[in-house]
Write an enzyme that holds these catalytic residues in place. Sequence first.
Site, PDB file in Angstrom:
ATOM      1  N   HIS A 138      -0.485   2.607   7.185  1.00 25.16           N
ATOM      2  CA  HIS A 138      -0.540   3.002   5.783  1.00 25.16           C
ATOM      3  C   HIS A 138       0.847   3.351   5.217  1.00 25.16           C
ATOM      4  CE1 HIS A 138      -4.792   3.219   4.701  1.00 25.16           C
ATOM      5  NE2 HIS A 138      -4.413   3.689   3.537  1.00 25.16           N
TER       6      HIS A 138
ATOM      7  N   HIS B 256       0.809  -1.220   0.000  1.00 19.29           N
ATOM      8  CA  HIS B 256       0.000   0.000   0.000  1.00 19.29           C
ATOM      9  C   HIS B 256       0.843   1.271   0.000  1.00 19.29           C
ATOM     10  CE1 HIS B 256      -4.124   0.996  -0.352  1.00 19.29           C
ATOM     11  NE2 HIS B 256      -4.188   1.768   0.719  1.00 19.29           N
TER      12      HIS B 256
ATOM     13  N   SER C 170      -2.923   5.511  10.114  1.00 17.32           N
ATOM     14  CA  SER C 170      -1.988   6.422   9.468  1.00 17.32           C
ATOM     15  C   SER C 170      -0.629   6.390  10.159  1.00 17.32           C
ATOM     16  CB  SER C 170      -2.538   7.856   9.510  1.00 17.32           C
ATOM     17  OG  SER C 170      -1.555   8.794   9.098  1.00 17.32           O
TER      18      SER C 170
END
Length: 548
Positions: free
Chosen positions: A239, A130, A351
């Site tokens: 992420h 990702h 995050s």
Amino acid sequence: MELFSFLRGRVQICASIWFWIVLLFMLQNSRGTASASTYLIGLGSYDITGPAADVNMMGYANSEQIASGVHFRLRARTFIVAEPQGNRVVFVNLDACMASQLVKMKVIERLKARYGNLYTENNVAISGIHTHAGPGGYLQYVVYIVTSLGFVRQSFDALVDGIEQCIIQAHENLRPGSVFVNKGQLLNTGVNRSPSAYLNNPASERNKYKYNVDTEMALLKFVDNEWGPVGSFNWFATHGTSMSRTNSLISGDNKGAAARFMEDWFEENNSGSGASPIKKEKIPRRVSNIIPSMRKKYDKLIDLAATFQSSGGRHATRLLSVVRRVRSDSRQADKPRFVSAFCQTNCGDVSPNVLGAFCTDTGLPCDFNQSTCNGKNELCYGRGPGYPDEFESTRIIGDRQFRKAVDLFNGASEQLNGKVDYRHTFKDFSKLEVTLPKQGGGNEVIKTCPAAMGFGFAAGTTDGPGAFDFRQGDNKGNAFWRLVRNVLKTPSKEQIDCQKPKPILLDTGEMKEPYDWAPSILPIQILRIGQLVILSVPGGNNSPPCIL
């Protein structure tokens, strides 16, 4: 804006429903468990960097984010675990935003030409980390390649070639070995970028967890019977957005950095066991491999040559010891290179920008509920631990994952034993029936419908804000953007009712021109190695490995 947040709900459905259905099917159809079995294990790694200039980057859906160089190169890393006379499974981890069904189809086609039916779509899983800093244009759906202005053959070929080659490497490296598993908690490496949304969950649900993100890292340690440790794969949720939407350098972001750190650490400290502690005074750095390090090889040859002595017409008494050393050096050259992969799990709203979200104009925290600054989402950005240097943030978050992985690697003692197995299915996520509890008691059955992107989606996230006047959490929409939407596709009343309370901005699941804009049928894959089960989906938001 970040293009892939809308998949979170679909992945959660997959994880909560199909994981247990397919897992139950696996257990019911198990052929039994072997005790203290030894597997064949093989690992491989290959470059997948692709075009590093003049191509749109994948992840933020920012048409202005065009690659202009390389931060560090991208790789595909693979492990194969096989029963000596039975099943085998393959897991490929990509330094890419996500896998692609089109990429997998081409890879399987090549593997079939080379190995027959040994490797198929059923036992080969491919997943991405990702990262939002890789080249785009390699998927087959419009919504994923619209900002790259269509399909990019160079991106596609680099992925297919690299995946094929790293699987070939792993196949050719197959040797008797063992797999160990370890788990642990890693904090301060990911925060919830939508904490207000999380608070909308029922208190009974939130009380099940200590944190509002998943903090567990799971690691597999691969040990060759002859060579000792030869690799590790771990799964952790954060992420790949330490690099911002303005970055133009190809990068594996924090997970790609962590993988390089761990491979360097092992190479620098390996004495056969791979259990050396991390040097506290410095972070391992990857030096350029453009110019080979000939100095060390030259010095080694000089030392070896010095052991030869003139016989003076007599037999050389040191001959046998020298031959042994030469053979030993030759054997070392056959030793598999250590491969370490940092895989993605349920990253959803996790995050790496752990300092929180702040307004770029005032420096104050963003609005808690809608992540705006004076009503505008464009000014609200998350800050990583190296703020304002995003390269430093990438290094720090990567380093934190790397250090935890080393701890788990050195402490891994639970050995996986038993059968190797797999299951694979295609599921239409637009036609699922889900049973939910009703507020007044009892249950109700609801149905899913084709995918649609809401107005809140266009606002992006604090990792990558969107544009215009969109806001997160918007459940109303506005007339102007509805008019723009209707030029492309006017959603049916049935679709509008099904998606409520989310107002539809793009009815992607029903948009078919010039071809499908978004998938509705997704592959779901489960790999089993002894008591460990891995659920894999192409997007990279995999469920964490489960130990039975």
